[in-house]
Design an enzyme around this catalytic site. Structure first.
Site, mmCIF file in Angstrom:
data_model
loop_
_atom_site.group_PDB
_atom_site.id
_atom_site.type_symbol
_atom_site.label_atom_id
_atom_site.label_comp_id
_atom_site.label_asym_id
_atom_site.label_seq_id
_atom_site.Cartn_x
_atom_site.Cartn_y
_atom_site.Cartn_z
ATOM 1 N N SER A 196 45.262 31.623 45.221
ATOM 2 C CA SER A 196 46.527 32.351 45.252
ATOM 3 C C SER A 196 46.862 32.878 43.854
ATOM 4 C CB SER A 196 47.615 31.438 45.818
ATOM 5 O OG SER A 196 48.776 32.163 46.115
ATOM 6 N N ASP A 212 47.114 36.577 56.358
ATOM 7 C CA ASP A 212 47.676 36.375 55.029
ATOM 8 C C ASP A 212 48.279 37.686 54.534
ATOM 9 O OD1 ASP A 212 48.002 35.907 52.206
ATOM 10 O OD2 ASP A 212 46.400 34.414 52.283
ATOM 11 N N HIS A 218 47.978 31.993 54.761
ATOM 12 C CA HIS A 218 47.866 31.625 53.354
ATOM 13 C C HIS A 218 47.933 30.106 53.189
ATOM 14 C CE1 HIS A 218 47.997 32.949 49.164
ATOM 15 N NE2 HIS A 218 48.830 31.942 48.928
#
Length: 313
Positions: A163, A257, A287
């Site tokens: 991320s 995501d 995610h």
């Protein structure tokens, strides 16, 4: 057929939601997100400790004169010189610390036999601009300087992050190219790469609305009022104009995501520049799925592929 969550992942989310779903994240509310990460990750990693993995903490001076911690995770029974990974944790640039992610890091170290240097980079809004990226780059240069004493082959160092950590891994790869430092690979797990103000696709709202809000909050805190096109690539990787000469990349993202399209676009730009990029878009996943649902059937093959990649360094 409409996109839908993997049934096992959906069941995990349903079980954790309880009777009262959480309120949507408000734009600009970084404090609630930081508190949430601090509360949730110790629960997610409970029982995942790997005592056979060594852990030392070093300190390094940053470009602005601060001192940051560098967490060195080492496998047992592995003789050097070895490959190594400079790692940056997730948290949307505004939350998280190495301790929250240490059990996940230790799993990689134990399975792949490759040491990790995870950087305790500073967070927005306490710092902004290039500071977060500078901190992770400090980790890379420190590791290169200390490679011999740590038993590391400086020609076999990769950068990796999840991320927002992948944001900083990607910027580190860009800066390494500028400084003529060769990296073995950049490993970008559901990466945050682009600060463009692109609306979230309607079919992703049910799965990624909070992440979309969080993404824009994070970039606002890091960049302030800097215009999208004016943001430097050493802060926002997608602003890069020339991708030639970057290290080969591994990119992975779920099809549900909010960061899916920017991940795919980044891989396409790497390919267009003649850079090798291995891209995986995982059906039915959102995610951070691997941290929240490590017990689902899809986790084992995906984790094994990452481990195989690390072993290949």
């Amino acid at each position: 057929m409409p996109l839908s969550l993997d049934p096992e992942l959906a069941a995990v989310f349903a079980a954790s939601a309880g009777d009262t779903p959480p309120e949507p994240l408000a734009p600009g509310d970084w404090k609630t997100w930081r508190d949430s990460v601090a509360a949730v990750y110790p629960v997610l990693t409970s029982g995942l400790d790997r005592p056979e993995v060594g852990h030392q903490v070093f300190s390094a001076a940053t470009r602005d004169g601060a001192q940051i911690d560098l967490h060195w995770f080492t496998p047992s029974g592995v003789a050097g010189p070895t490959a190594a990974v400079v790692h940056a944790h997730g948290g949307a640039l505004i939350a998280g610390e190495v301790a929250h992610f240490a059990p996940f890091i230790a799993q990689y170290v134990a399975a792949a036999g490759v040491p990790f240097l995870s950087v305790e980079y500073r967070l927005a809004p306490e710092v902004a601009g290039s500071t977060l990226a500078d901190d992770v780059y400090t980790g890379l240069t420190w590791l290169i300087e200390h490679a011999d004493e740590l038993g590391v082959d400086a020609a076999r160092i990769a950068v990796m992050g999840e991320s927002a950590g992948a944001t900083l891994a990607a910027t580190t790869a860009i800066r390494a190219r500028q400084d003529h430092i060769g990296l073995a690979r950049q490993i970008l797990i559901y990466p945050l790469l682009d600060n463009s103000d692109t609306p979230l696709a309607p079919h992703l709202h049910a799965f990624s609305a909070d992440l979309h809000t969080l993404k824009h909050t994070a970039w606002q805190l890091v960049l302030g009022d800097a215009h999208t096109d004016d943001a430097p690539a050493t802060i926002v990787p997608a602003r890069l104009q020339d991708y030639t000469g970057l290290p080969p990349a591994y990119l992975e993202v779920g099809e549900l995501d909010a960061l899916r399209d920017e991940t795919v676009a980044y891989a396409q730009r790497l390919w267009s520049a003649g850079v090798s990029a291995e891209l995986h878009v995982l059906p039915g996943l959102s995610h951070g799925w691997d941290h929240f649902a490590p017990g689902i059937s899809l986790h084992a093959p995906v984790h094994a592929r990452r481990v195989t990649l690390l072993k290949s360094l």
